[in-house]
Design a protein around this motif. Sequence first.
Motif, PDB file in Angstrom:
ATOM      1  N   SER A  49       2.740 -28.871 -32.830  1.00 17.53           N
ATOM      2  CA  SER A  49       3.041 -28.249 -31.530  1.00 17.53           C
ATOM      3  C   SER A  49       4.531 -27.968 -31.409  1.00 17.53           C
ATOM      4  CB  SER A  49       2.599 -29.160 -30.385  1.00 17.53           C
ATOM      5  OG  SER A  49       1.207 -29.315 -30.391  1.00 17.53           O
ATOM      6  N   GLN A  89      -1.262 -26.111 -26.210  1.00 18.10           N
ATOM      7  CA  GLN A  89      -2.158 -27.258 -26.378  1.00 18.10           C
ATOM      8  C   GLN A  89      -2.594 -27.779 -25.014  1.00 18.10           C
ATOM      9  OE1 GLN A  89      -0.720 -30.300 -28.989  1.00 18.10           O
ATOM     10  NE2 GLN A  89      -2.544 -31.549 -28.762  1.00 18.10           N
ATOM     11  N   ASP A 160      -2.692 -23.187 -30.112  1.00 21.10           N
ATOM     12  CA  ASP A 160      -2.452 -24.599 -30.417  1.00 21.10           C
ATOM     13  C   ASP A 160      -3.712 -25.394 -30.076  1.00 21.10           C
ATOM     14  OD1 ASP A 160      -1.280 -26.954 -31.145  1.00 21.10           O
ATOM     15  OD2 ASP A 160       0.384 -26.840 -29.718  1.00 21.10           O
ATOM     16  N   GLU A 161      -4.449 -25.744 -31.085  1.00 21.58           N
ATOM     17  CA  GLU A 161      -5.737 -26.429 -30.932  1.00 21.58           C
ATOM     18  C   GLU A 161      -6.636 -25.706 -29.930  1.00 21.58           C
ATOM     19  OE1 GLU A 161      -5.752 -30.647 -30.755  1.00 21.58           O
ATOM     20  OE2 GLU A 161      -3.827 -30.835 -31.776  1.00 21.58           O
TER      21      GLU A 161
HETATM   22 MG   LIG Z   1       0.037 -30.756 -30.844  1.00 24.40          MG
END
Ligand SMILES: [Mg+2]
Lengths: 309, 282
Positions: A49, A89, A160-161
Amino acid sequence: MSTEVSTAIAVSGLRKEYDGGILAVDGVDLEVAAGEVYALLGHNGAGKSTTVEILEGHRTRTAGSVAVLGLDPAREGRALRDRIGIVLQSSGIEPSLTVREAVEIYGSCYSTRRPVAEAIELAGLADQADQRVGSLSGGQQRRVDFALGIVGRPEVLFLDEPTTGFDPAARRSAWEVVSGLGAGGTTVLLTTHYLEEAEHLADRVGVLAHGRMVAEGTPAELIGSRGGAVVSFALPDGVEPAELDGVVPRDARIAGRQVDIATATPTADLARLTAWAVGRGVELDGLRVHQPTLEDVFLELAGEREVAR
Amino acid sequence: MSAARLVVVQVRYQLKVFMRSPVAVFFTVMFPVLMLVLMNALFAGDADIEGPGGEAWPVQQFYVGGLSAFAAVSATFTNLANVVPVRRDDGILKRWRSTPLPAWACIAGYVGSATIVAAVGVALTWGLGVAFYDITIDVAKLPVAVLTFVLAVGSFAALGLAVASLIRTAESAPAVANAIILPLGFVSSVFVPTADPPAWMAFLGDAFPLKPFAETFQDVFNPFVDPPAFVAHRLIRIAAWGVVGVAIALWRFRWEPHRTSGAPGRRRGRGRGRQAPATTSG
Ligand SMILES: [Mg+2]
Ligand SMILES: Nc1ncnc2c1ncn2[C@@H]1O[C@H](COP(=O)(O)OP(=O)(O)OP(=O)(O)O)[C@@H](O)[C@H]1O
């Protein structure tokens, strides 16, 4: 000139030290070609991240050079953000807005944008368009994040994810959308903990461990580079892991009852193992020999780092 | 998109979100109105207040002026000090920071919508005063009232953003905002007329910007004050606090949630992650 056109993201020597001396990113080099889908893997706290948010202009860097679409995110953030899409995220949307309102309002500040209905459709939210964001399930809210990420027709999309909290069907349809964007020329940089996701989506994969890039390549290259095979089985009840000393190689992975042996000599390992099991009089449930998956490679890399420390 | 259009979109969006929060609407708009009704019910029969020159001054006029100023302050200062930390902690500010929306346009959305809510609050209290409390508005004093309103709304909005920037977590925001504004209301003669306040109270009232704002509005309804009711030092005090607010907000405003200190996983190398394998070695 030509390199400028074909390179969407160029990072070299990137370092990030947080207040308090935490070295989150420790000399990362990264190059992502235009139209490429690139997946960053790594354990919790590996620096994924941090890296991505430096590229987005959300965080400052301690050292190194960064160019996204030829722009420096630290200095030309606004011009850059008009051309990229960001799915953080974790971030939030006013819960009292409906999905359609949120996409409209957030989309309104991009100079090129996708029709609201199309963004909602691509995110798989057509049926929830007029529901309040706050009334959606966790996975559905994540899809709103995705809709907001693509509403500005980004040239580069940071995820991000993105599929954390998705059910398996939603994940597959998200993969389809991301692949579609990639095929349409959008550059995608995603992070994920789902190795399957990386294997499925990514043209190239980079593995971060403790802020350093420890492996990089296509999924096939990464898997191929390790070679060999994996021997897996379940530890029989009543057998202590310690009993396997000398029977399986020292770097075998034991997680719960599951044992995985990544090996270049599967035949010999298997012979030793089965001989031991027969002698001990136990059956090895789920015993199989298979091709390593990206997950095996990842776990092995993480293990090497662990030992190296 | 033009700058003006960006701001219009932001203001409309902030108003929409505000209107959908009944609690916020109640406390920022209805609370001062309720106070006005209550104060008048309680004290309307009381003797008149002694005006600046020893004249008899009906309490209703005092309350409409003071509480309408208070309504503007709760729509700007209290409202922003409450709402902005929540948006920051929820990651909504960071979400906006992910778009090309300029920071000033985002802030303009907050300040612009708060200004509109403040205007509604003032209109409501004045309207109530005219309709029920025998108030007459001296048109010749309106220019100063409007000027003061604009200046005060800007200053209190800036101070609200400043406090929002200093507050670390949204949970503490309502307590901090109220701990500032309620005592200030008392020392600024908003809730209770203090003809002869103790020196320290007078000092506090004079030091902060609420009293000059409330006094200007009270003067609008005070028949013993001649138009245009312009008092330069009041405007200067209000504006000076606005500058302080802007400076603090510029210095400390953050788009990201604060990381709570000592949170797990902060230290490098801690908690090796869910993929970390157990090995047989060792
Ligand atoms: Mg992360
Ligand atoms: N704002 C911050 N201040 C201080 N330290 C931070 C900050 N953000 C992250 N860190 C630390 O930097 C390291 C890398 O964090 P980062 O969030 O980049 O990891 P990650 O790879 O994204 O992990 P995850 O898979 O859990 O999301 C961690 O040790 C983390 O505790």
